[in-house]
Motif scaffolding. Structure first.
Motif, PDB file in Angstrom:
ATOM      1  N   UNK A 451      34.952  34.466  49.838  1.00 55.87           N
ATOM      2  CA  UNK A 451      34.547  33.282  49.090  1.00 55.87           C
ATOM      3  C   UNK A 451      34.903  33.376  47.622  1.00 55.87           C
ATOM      4  N   UNK A 452      34.700  34.532  47.033  1.00 56.04           N
ATOM      5  CA  UNK A 452      35.025  34.715  45.613  1.00 56.04           C
ATOM      6  C   UNK A 452      36.521  34.595  45.379  1.00 56.04           C
ATOM      7  N   UNK A 453      37.336  35.208  46.241  1.00 52.55           N
ATOM      8  CA  UNK A 453      38.788  35.111  46.105  1.00 52.55           C
ATOM      9  C   UNK A 453      39.234  33.659  46.224  1.00 52.55           C
ATOM     10  N   UNK A 454      38.683  32.909  47.192  1.00 52.35           N
ATOM     11  CA  UNK A 454      39.055  31.495  47.368  1.00 52.35           C
ATOM     12  C   UNK A 454      38.744  30.690  46.114  1.00 52.35           C
ATOM     13  N   UNK A 455      37.616  31.000  45.442  1.00 51.77           N
ATOM     14  CA  UNK A 455      37.231  30.264  44.237  1.00 51.77           C
ATOM     15  C   UNK A 455      38.181  30.525  43.082  1.00 51.77           C
ATOM     16  N   UNK A 456      38.826  31.689  43.075  1.00 58.35           N
ATOM     17  CA  UNK A 456      39.720  32.050  41.963  1.00 58.35           C
ATOM     18  C   UNK A 456      41.177  31.669  42.229  1.00 58.35           C
ATOM     19  N   UNK A 488      33.403  38.647  40.412  1.00 53.94           N
ATOM     20  CA  UNK A 488      33.966  37.587  39.584  1.00 53.94           C
ATOM     21  C   UNK A 488      34.402  38.106  38.221  1.00 53.94           C
ATOM     22  N   UNK A 489      33.579  38.989  37.609  1.00 57.28           N
ATOM     23  CA  UNK A 489      33.946  39.549  36.306  1.00 57.28           C
ATOM     24  C   UNK A 489      35.178  40.440  36.403  1.00 57.28           C
ATOM     25  N   UNK A 490      35.268  41.225  37.474  1.00 61.66           N
ATOM     26  CA  UNK A 490      36.449  42.077  37.655  1.00 61.66           C
ATOM     27  C   UNK A 490      37.708  41.237  37.832  1.00 61.66           C
ATOM     28  N   UNK A 491      37.603  40.098  38.548  1.00 62.33           N
ATOM     29  CA  UNK A 491      38.757  39.205  38.704  1.00 62.33           C
ATOM     30  C   UNK A 491      39.118  38.539  37.376  1.00 62.33           C
ATOM     31  N   UNK A 504      47.429  40.115  42.102  1.00 64.54           N
ATOM     32  CA  UNK A 504      46.084  40.690  41.983  1.00 64.54           C
ATOM     33  C   UNK A 504      45.542  40.838  43.396  1.00 64.54           C
ATOM     34  N   UNK A 505      45.163  42.064  43.755  1.00 65.18           N
ATOM     35  CA  UNK A 505      44.738  42.362  45.123  1.00 65.18           C
ATOM     36  C   UNK A 505      43.282  42.778  45.142  1.00 65.18           C
TER      37      UNK A 505
END
Length: 595
Positions: A451-456, A488-491, A504-505
């Motif tokens: 979900x976090x990856x999809x948001x970014x 999210x902060x790491x992304x 970015x993986x």
């Protein structure tokens, strides 16, 4: 002279020296360069209770812990030359403490090199009564003598001369004793003969042929403290002997007053030494030349330098003048010290007090950096919001609908940036005060990561975002909302510090009781030595290229605090060929510790 004669002469000298040491009345203790006992004569055995075989080659067991610093300081003072004499206390094997005067001198080899120390120990305190009793017999011609202490309604024999030593310590009833009679008479000296039948008191009948007892009161301050007895069996007693006895009794009172005051002084010094040694502040005593005389354990801990290393040398930091404002100094180790100095009244010595203010100094620097950085980060969005809002207010009717919508959209975006900044500040404040609240429990980490990856995915058209998350990834133990904030902060960091784009993986793998989540980028990387520093508050990394990305330096600090609140950890490393890897460790749900 023949060599054989020289050797024989030296042997005689050595034998004589050994005989003198063995027969000496005073305890003689020698220490080697490593502070172990080299010599322990028979008088030392008698004084302290340990046999030579028990102490030779070992650290001396007779020094109380609270006086170890004083002992070491005395040895180091002697090392520079000369002899010193000081009053202190030493312990016996049975635990009793002895008041002593110690004459300390250096032990040197034939070349003059210091190879150890020699301590000659003399008893003080109650031995004053012994010396008075011995002088009594010499001056008055008495056949025996003794001194008794007045203890409430009893008298106790504390010293004897000319009588068996085993009698020391005997007691008698004060009111019925000769001392009681003397006190009731109001006089300071009296004499009694065998006709009175009083000789059964205490142990005076142990002297064969005893025919006369003379005694005199000794005072400490204004109260009777004890009495001096002179016993006669072989000669006639006259007024001269009574006058000498009265004089000696007065002298005994003075000596005992001094001994009592000295004992109190020793107790006070031991207490002061214990307080100094237990102090969390570093404390040093300097002589008139500014060289170190004393150095407490806290000083060793703060500076890393022992008393042996610094005694006789200047302090390893600047010292202000007595009474002057404190000096703040940074040691080569990076530790900051606040240093104060005061004079000792009546002595050409100074006391230096210093404490560790590293944490306060770092906080002060962090606050300055925070204010500068936060001001810089707030200025841009506030300026933009203010500018567009002013434009809309002044030129609303002159703007097209598209221009008005664009201005409002820009204001909304900048307001969102401000909101995010304020959230980070509040999170950082709570983290710094250890008030981050998490609700740990099992949760679906794989679904959260996807979900976090999809948001970014839509945040940048220059970056390719890849999710490498296995379908069978086990649940994690922690707080789902806190984990979402961390990932999210790491992304955000990965996007920010790879300005030229790249892949970015986000990956996750189980590893024993842990699950490791990694975020890899192909950006500018981390400077050597900054892999831990970037997790501190208000740190943005190096200046120059790194600083142009902005931020207040709280993001990674918050990530680490949230990770640790979940019993996890986060770390950074450089990737071969460039870029950064952020590794977040969380416990597997089944492996989480209870509570």
């Amino acid at each position: 002279m023949r060599p054989e004669a020289g050797v024989a002469g030296q042997d005689r000298v050595d034998a004589t020296a050994r005989a003198v040491i063995e027969c000496a009345a005073d305890a003689i203790v020698a220490f080697g360069a490593e502070r172990a006992v080299l010599l322990w004569n028979p008088a030392a055995e008698r004084m302290f209770g340990w046999r030579a075989a028990e102490v030779l080659g070992e650290e001396p067991p007779l020094i109380p812990e609270e006086l170890m610093a004083e002992h070491n300081a005395a040895l180091e003072r002697v090392r520079s030359g000369g002899q010193i004499s000081y009053i202190t206390r030493r312990a016996r094997k049975d635990g009793k403490l002895l008041d002593l005067r110690i004459d300390a001198s250096a032990l040197r080899d034939r070349s003059g090199e210091v190879i150890g120390w020699v301590n000659v120990c003399h008893r003080t305190g109650q031995d004053a009564a012994d010396r008075i009793a011995a002088s009594l017999c010499d001056l008055t011609g008495a056949d025996a003598g003794g001194f008794v202490l007045i203890e409430e309604d009893r008298v106790r024999l504390v010293s004897v001369e000319g009588l068996p030593a085993r009698l020391r310590g005997r007691t008698s009833d004060l009111p019925t004793s000769l001392v009681g009679q003397l006190m009731r008479s109001g006089r300071s000296v009296m004499m009694t003969t065998g006709d009175s039948g009083e000789f059964a008191e205490l142990i005076w009948s142990a002297l064969p042929g005893l025919h006369t007892i003379a005694l005199a009161l000794s005072h400490v301050g204004d109260r009777p403290y004890g009495a001096l007895y002179a016993l006669y069996s072989g000669r006639k007693v006259g007024h001269m002997e009574l006058e000498l006895l009265e004089l000696l009794a007065g002298h005994a009172g003075v000596a005992l007053t001094n001994a009592t005051a000295f004992e109190e002084l020793v107790r006070q010094r031991a207490h002061e030494r214990a307080v100094i040694d237990a102090s969390a502040d570093g404390i040093a005593v300097l002589d008139g030349a500014g060289l170190i005389l004393q150095w407490n354990p806290a000083a060793h801990k703060l500076t890393g330098m022992s008393a042996a290393e610094v005694t006789g040398k200047p302090p390893p930091f600047p010292v202000p003048e007595p009474g002057a404002p404190r000096v703040t100094h940074r040691l080569p180790t990076g530790r900051w010290l606040d240093v104060l100095c005061n004079e000792l009244n009546g002595k050409d010595e100074r006391v230096v007090d210093f404490r560790d203010v590293t944490a306060a100094k770092e906080l002060e620097e962090a606050k300055d950096l925070f204010l500068a950085t936060t001001g810089h980060e707030l200025r841009t969005p506030i300026t933009v919001v203010q500018g567009f809002a002013s434009t809309l207010a002044r030129r609303w009717d002159n703007l097209t609908d598209a221009e008005r919508r664009s201005a409002v959209q820009t204001i909304a975006e900048r307001a969102g940036s401000l909101s995010h900044l304020v959230e980070q500040l509040l999170l950082g404040a709570r983290a710094g005060a250890d008030r981050l609240t998490v609700r740990n429990g099992p949760f679906d980490l794989a679904a959260l990561l996807r979900g976090t990856v999809a948001a970014f995915l839509s945040l940048s058209d220059k970056h390719k975002l890849v999710a490498d998350i296995p379908a069978d990834l086990p649940p994690a133990h922690g707080d789902a909302m806190a984990t979402d904030i961390m990932v999210g902060q790491l992304l955000e960091n990965a996007f920010k510090y790879s300005p030229n784009g790249g892949t970015i993986t986000v990956a996750a793998r189980p590893a024993g009781d842990w699950i490791e989540v990694t975020v890899d980028d192909e950006g500018i990387g981390i400077a050597p030595g900054d892999h831990e520093r970037i997790f501190e508050r208000f740190v943005q990394g190096e200046t120059g290229d790194r600083r142009r990305f902005g931020g207040i330096g709280l993001g990674l600090y918050i990530v680490r605090q949230l990770a640790r609140a979940q019993d996890g950890e986060v770390a950074a490393s450089s990737r071969p060929g460039g870029g950064t890897r952020m590794s977040l460790q969380l416990r597997r749900a089944g492996a989480a510790p209870e509570g």
